[in-house]
Design an enzyme around this catalytic site. Structure first.
Site, PDB file in Angstrom:
ATOM      1  N   TYR A 108       3.805   8.942 -11.349  1.00 37.28           N
ATOM      2  CA  TYR A 108       2.959   7.955 -10.867  1.00 37.28           C
ATOM      3  C   TYR A 108       1.526   7.052 -11.962  1.00 37.28           C
ATOM      4  O   TYR A 108       1.208   6.113 -11.191  1.00 37.28           O
ATOM      5  CB  TYR A 108       1.489   9.132  -9.872  1.00 37.28           C
ATOM      6  CG  TYR A 108       0.543   8.253  -9.104  1.00 37.28           C
ATOM      7  CD1 TYR A 108       1.532   8.109  -7.837  1.00 37.28           C
ATOM      8  CD2 TYR A 108      -0.489   8.244  -8.909  1.00 37.28           C
ATOM      9  CE1 TYR A 108       0.596   7.467  -6.970  1.00 37.28           C
ATOM     10  CE2 TYR A 108      -1.565   8.030  -8.319  1.00 37.28           C
ATOM     11  CZ  TYR A 108      -0.713   7.378  -7.306  1.00 37.28           C
ATOM     12  OH  TYR A 108      -2.270   6.908  -6.036  1.00 37.28           O
ATOM     13  N   ASN A 114       1.198  -1.352   0.477  1.00 38.01           N
ATOM     14  CA  ASN A 114      -0.131   0.113  -0.260  1.00 38.01           C
ATOM     15  C   ASN A 114       0.425   1.593   0.070  1.00 38.01           C
ATOM     16  O   ASN A 114       0.598   2.330  -0.694  1.00 38.01           O
ATOM     17  CB  ASN A 114      -1.305   0.152   1.782  1.00 38.01           C
ATOM     18  CG  ASN A 114      -1.233   0.995   1.498  1.00 38.01           C
ATOM     19  OD1 ASN A 114      -2.253   1.389   0.689  1.00 38.01           O
ATOM     20  ND2 ASN A 114      -0.927   1.983   2.244  1.00 38.01           N
TER      21      ASN A 114
END
Ligand code: NAP
Length: 247
Positions: free
Chosen positions: A155, A90
């Site tokens: 990203y 995560n």
């Protein structure tokens, strides 16, 4: 979902989505190792919330982009819990800028944390899972990894990479009773999205059929399902949790 007797490692579990995932796994009965990068106080708060569920907990500082840190963290989880059944990759960062102005360092920092960090943890933990003949790996991708977003080439590349890595690892590990899946959240209310301007947020909200941003728990519930026995025949998938944003 019952995860009693299972042990989990959640990276970046101090805050936001990672914290909600750690708590959801603890509520289902799993022992939970909570990794963080720098915010110890937040990680300890997550630990308290998990411990209230009556499970064993462990808090570990480690930079997932650093192989030595990952090795030490995974050894500590294995030594404490005896095994690692569930890995949730995560931990993630953003360093947004339009592509023409993005520095090489900002590109690489995001790739190193989001993509390389997930690779390192997945590679090291899957070696244990192969010996156990059991494992559940869940990687955090993003709606941006599926569709791209202006200002986020670094990203988007990292999160698209996570999807390719998830599908490939799923094929390598399926015969060992290990599933590897990704979740692709849309816009979720956390510290990561708190920095987005009101104007940009309004534009995003207008593209969400559900009419609201997601809560960390919206993502955590799906991750808990993917971590469960019930999801045994599901691998190599990307599950969007985005209120219909990517439809
Ligand atoms: P967040 O609130 O910013 O929290 C990020 C967490 O990652 C923190 O616990 C942080 O640790 C940890 N972290 C950062 N760099 C790390 C490193 N090098 N090593 C270990 N831990 C590190 O983020 P979030 O919104 O919950 O996002 C969680 C994940 O979901 C990320 O992968 C993100 O890309 C993905 N995602 C989020 C959204 C969204 O809208 N929020 C949408 C799609 C996907 P410290 O607390 O110690 O700083």
């Amino acid at each position: 979902m019952n995860l009693t007797g299972r042990s989990a490692l959640v990276t970046g579990a101090g805050r936001g989505i990672g914290r909600a995932i750690a708590v959801a796994l603890a509520k289902a009965g799993a022992d939970v190792a909570i990794n963080y990068a720098g915010n110890e106080a937040a990680a300890k708060e997550t630990e308290t919330l998990c411990a209230e569920c009556g499970v064993k907990t462990l808090v570990i500082k480690a930079d997932v982009s650093n192989a030595e840190d990952c090795r030490a963290m995974i050894d500590q989880v294995k030594d404490t819990f005896g095994k690692i059944d569930i890995l949730v990759n995560n931990a993630g960062i953003t360093k947004d800028k339009l592509m023409i102005g993005m520095s090489e360092a900002d590109f690489m920092d995001v790739i190193n944390t989001n993509l390389k960090g997930s690779f390192l943890c997945m590679q090291m933990v899957s070696k244990l899972m192969i010996k156990q003949r059991y494992g559940r790996i869940i990687n955090l991708s993003s709606v941006v990894g599926l569709h791209g977003n202006a200002g986020q080439v670094n990203y988007a590349a990292s999160k698209a990479g996570v999807i390719g890595m998830t599908k490939s690892a799923a094929k390598e590990l399926a015969s060992r009773n290990i599933t590897v899946n990704a979740v692709a959240p849309g816009m979720i209310d956390t510290d990561m999205t708190a920095v987005i301007s009101d104007k940009a947020k309004e534009a995003m909200l207008s593209s969400i059929p559900a009419g609201r941003a997601g809560k960390p728990e919206d993502v955590a519930n799906v991750v808990a399902f993917l971590a469960s026995e019930e999801a045994a025949y599901m691998t190599g998938q990307v599950v969007s949790v985005d209120g219909g944003m990517g439809v």
